[in-house]
Design a protein around this motif. Structure first.
Motif, short mmCIF file in Angstrom:
data_model
loop_
_atom_site.label_atom_id
_atom_site.label_comp_id
_atom_site.label_asym_id
_atom_site.label_seq_id
_atom_site.Cartn_x
_atom_site.Cartn_y
_atom_site.Cartn_z
N GLY A 18 43.31 36.68 28.96
CA GLY A 18 43.94 37.92 28.50
C GLY A 18 42.93 38.93 27.98
O GLY A 18 42.00 39.30 28.67
N ASP A 19 43.11 39.35 26.71
CA ASP A 19 42.23 40.38 26.14
C ASP A 19 40.81 39.86 25.90
O ASP A 19 39.91 40.67 25.69
N GLU A 20 40.65 38.55 25.90
CA GLU A 20 39.32 37.96 25.66
C GLU A 20 38.59 37.64 26.95
O GLU A 20 37.62 36.87 26.94
N ALA A 21 39.07 38.20 28.04
CA ALA A 21 38.43 37.90 29.33
C ALA A 21 37.17 38.75 29.51
O ALA A 21 37.23 39.97 29.59
N TYR A 22 36.02 38.08 29.53
CA TYR A 22 34.76 38.74 29.83
C TYR A 22 33.85 37.69 30.46
O TYR A 22 34.21 36.50 30.52
N GLU A 51 36.87 43.89 41.95
CA GLU A 51 37.13 45.26 41.45
C GLU A 51 37.24 46.24 42.61
O GLU A 51 38.06 47.15 42.61
N ARG A 52 36.38 46.04 43.62
CA ARG A 52 36.46 46.92 44.81
C ARG A 52 37.79 46.76 45.52
O ARG A 52 38.35 47.72 46.04
N LYS A 53 38.35 45.54 45.50
CA LYS A 53 39.64 45.29 46.16
C LYS A 53 40.80 45.74 45.30
O LYS A 53 41.94 45.73 45.75
N GLY A 54 40.53 46.10 44.07
CA GLY A 54 41.60 46.58 43.18
C GLY A 54 42.34 45.47 42.47
O GLY A 54 43.41 45.70 41.90
N PHE A 55 41.78 44.27 42.45
CA PHE A 55 42.46 43.13 41.82
C PHE A 55 42.16 43.05 40.33
O PHE A 55 42.90 42.41 39.58
N ILE A 56 41.10 43.66 39.88
CA ILE A 56 40.74 43.68 38.46
C ILE A 56 40.19 45.05 38.10
O ILE A 56 39.80 45.82 38.99
N THR A 57 40.20 45.34 36.82
CA THR A 57 39.43 46.48 36.31
C THR A 57 38.47 45.93 35.27
O THR A 57 38.78 44.94 34.58
N THR A 58 37.30 46.53 35.17
CA THR A 58 36.31 46.07 34.19
C THR A 58 35.79 47.28 33.42
O THR A 58 35.81 48.40 33.91
N TRP A 59 35.31 47.00 32.22
CA TRP A 59 34.70 48.05 31.42
C TRP A 59 33.77 47.39 30.41
O TRP A 59 33.85 46.19 30.15
N MET A 60 32.87 48.15 29.84
CA MET A 60 31.90 47.59 28.90
C MET A 60 32.48 47.65 27.49
O MET A 60 32.97 48.68 27.03
N GLY A 61 32.44 46.48 26.80
CA GLY A 61 32.95 46.40 25.44
C GLY A 61 31.85 46.70 24.43
O GLY A 61 30.75 47.10 24.78
N GLU A 62 32.20 46.50 23.17
CA GLU A 62 31.25 46.77 22.09
C GLU A 62 30.20 45.65 22.00
O GLU A 62 30.51 44.50 22.29
N PRO A 63 28.99 45.99 21.60
CA PRO A 63 27.98 44.92 21.41
C PRO A 63 28.33 44.06 20.20
O PRO A 63 28.97 44.54 19.26
N LEU A 74 34.15 43.42 30.01
CA LEU A 74 35.53 42.95 29.86
C LEU A 74 36.28 43.08 31.17
O LEU A 74 36.00 43.98 31.97
N VAL A 75 37.25 42.19 31.36
CA VAL A 75 37.98 42.12 32.64
C VAL A 75 39.48 42.13 32.37
O VAL A 75 39.95 41.47 31.43
N ARG A 76 40.22 42.85 33.18
CA ARG A 76 41.69 42.80 33.11
C ARG A 76 42.21 42.68 34.54
O ARG A 76 41.79 43.44 35.42
N VAL A 77 43.13 41.74 34.74
CA VAL A 77 43.72 41.55 36.07
C VAL A 77 44.81 42.60 36.30
O VAL A 77 45.66 42.80 35.44
N THR A 78 44.75 43.26 37.43
CA THR A 78 45.76 44.28 37.75
C THR A 78 47.01 43.63 38.34
O THR A 78 47.01 42.43 38.66
N ALA A 79 48.03 44.43 38.51
CA ALA A 79 49.27 43.93 39.12
C ALA A 79 48.98 43.45 40.55
O ALA A 79 49.50 42.41 41.01
N LYS A 80 48.15 44.18 41.24
CA LYS A 80 47.77 43.80 42.60
C LYS A 80 47.04 42.45 42.59
O LYS A 80 47.25 41.60 43.47
N GLY A 81 46.21 42.26 41.58
CA GLY A 81 45.46 41.02 41.46
C GLY A 81 46.38 39.85 41.16
O GLY A 81 46.21 38.75 41.72
N ARG A 82 47.39 40.10 40.30
CA ARG A 82 48.34 39.02 39.97
C ARG A 82 49.14 38.65 41.21
O ARG A 82 49.40 37.47 41.48
N HIS A 83 49.50 39.65 41.99
CA HIS A 83 50.25 39.40 43.22
C HIS A 83 49.41 38.58 44.20
O HIS A 83 49.91 37.62 44.82
#
Lengths: 104, 294
Positions: A18-22, A51-63, A74-83
């Motif tokens: 979930g939110d702790e995915a990195y 990420e290129r396929k649109g299955f996840i989005t990533t961004w840089m978190g705090e140090p 950090l990683v979040r699974v998109t709806a497309k990724g869950r599907h």
């Protein structure tokens, strides 16, 4: 196109975390589940591919101090990724029906 | 439990990580610190990722174009030319020191010869620097991410002829050994460091910068490179004919080698050396045009 095996493992680990995915946490989840080492190279190149396929989005978190003051990815699974992950899981279940090892 | 990465080992990991993009460097190094990875483990993990990233870059055409049209061929020509120029400069300096006296400068013919030789040397050095700068810039611009691999290959080509001589054969007892040693072992490396590697590194850094070069500056560099190449073109060809022995010298109709009517089968080498300079100019013009269109 169907997910690859490692892509599925990565998506599933990220969804569970979930939110702790990195990076490091996903790597630990995969190693715990498979009992085999997960290389950093395979992990990050697969993250890029997903990420290129649109299955996840990533961004840089705090140090954080635990990471020597370095940021985490950090990683979040998109709806497309869950599907896609769900489709892979259902395909594995269907193809495993009636096979001896699937009951164990 | 694996030993945590020590400060001593960490500089090696950091060095390897410098080949990664900034954000990925932070993420990967942070993961390794968090996992308490040993130095060896960290180096293996980062090395594996670096190899994967570099390999992915070479799926495109740009790194291959840079490799086969710049890094390998021009690196080789720079290697031979720099050594030939160094030996020619040193040979003349040696003659002046051994045979000349200060009083000879009062003689107009001697003075004219010294000025001509000095001018030739300066133009040769400037040409080496111009070629090296434009080669560095073109390598970095053609493939911003594979620049490190390309630069390493080009450097190997430049240094590849170290230990060989052109006009100064080692072991030939007719040649003053101090002359042979100094020309090949001292002056050539000095020339390569200050007139090849230094300008090439500068060009690489400039090529990697996100900002455009500026069309007027780029055109000035291209024009300077063309002019300098035109002035030293015969010497450049000579480095490959007389210096490296790629082919026998070919006399012209008078049958004498070294006269003005000699055939020049390698005339196209000068054009090839100018391709990075032309790329610098066109890249800058294209960049400016795209900025205006936004």
């Amino acid at each position: 196109m169907m997910l690859g095996e490692f892509e599925y493992l990565l998506l599933t680990a990220a969804a569970r975390l979930g939110d702790e995915a990195y990076g490091a946490a996903i790597r630990q989840e995969i190693e715990d589940a498979t009992g085999a080492p997960c290389s950093v190279g395979a992990l990050y190149t697969t993250l890029d591919r997903l990420e290129r396929k649109g299955f996840i989005t990533t961004w840089m978190g705090e140090p954080t101090p635990e990471r020597g003051g370095r940021q985490k990815r950090l990683v979040r699974v998109t709806a497309k990724g869950r599907h896609a992950a769900s489709a892979f899981y259902n395909a594995v279940i269907r193809v495993s029906r009636g096979v001896a090892w699937s009951a164990k | 439990m694996e030993r945590e990465v020590t400060p001593r080992g960490w500089w090696a990991v950091d060095l390897l990580c410098s080949l990664l993009e900034r954000e990925e460097r932070a993420a990967v190094c942070g993961d390794l610190v968090e996992a308490h990875a040993s130095t060896g483990r960290a180096l293996i993990e980062v090395g594996g990722l670096v190899v994967r990233r570099q390999a992915a870059l070479w799926l495109g055409w740009r790194p291959w174009l840079a490799l086969f049209t710049i890094a390998i061929p021009l690196g080789f020509v720079l290697s031979v030319a720099s050594r030939y120029f160094a030996e020619a400069i040193f040979a003349h300096l040696w003659l002046y020191v051994r045979l000349g006296e200060w009083s000879y400068l009062a003689v107009p013919g001697w003075r004219r010869d010294v000025i001509a030789m000095t001018t030739t040397f300066l133009v040769s050095c400037a040409a080496l620097a111009a070629w090296s700068w434009t080669i560095g810039f073109a390598l970095a611009r053609l493939s911003r991410q594979a620049w490190s691999t390309l630069a390493l290959i080009a450097l190997m080509m430049v240094l590849g002829t170290t230990g060989f001589t052109t006009t100064v054969p080692l072991g030939d007892r007719r040649i003053d050994p101090l002359f042979a040693l100094t020309a090949g072992s001292i002056l050539t490396p000095i020339l390569r460091v200050f007139l090849v590697m230094g300008p090439a590194w500068w060009g690489l850094r400039r090529g990697r910068a996100r900002t455009s070069l500026g069309s007027s500056r780029a055109l000035a560099i291209a024009v300077a490179a063309v002019a300098l190449t035109a002035l030293v073109s015969k010497t450049l060809e000579g480095s490959l004919v007389f210096g490296w022995g790629l082919m026998l010298p070919q006399p012209g109709p008078d049958g004498v080698v070294g006269t003005a009517d000699d055939l020049r089968p390698l005339w196209w080498i000068s054009v090839v050396m100018l391709w990075p300079a032309l790329y610098v100019a066109t890249n800058s013009i294209r960049g400016r045009a795209s900025q205006r269109s936004r």
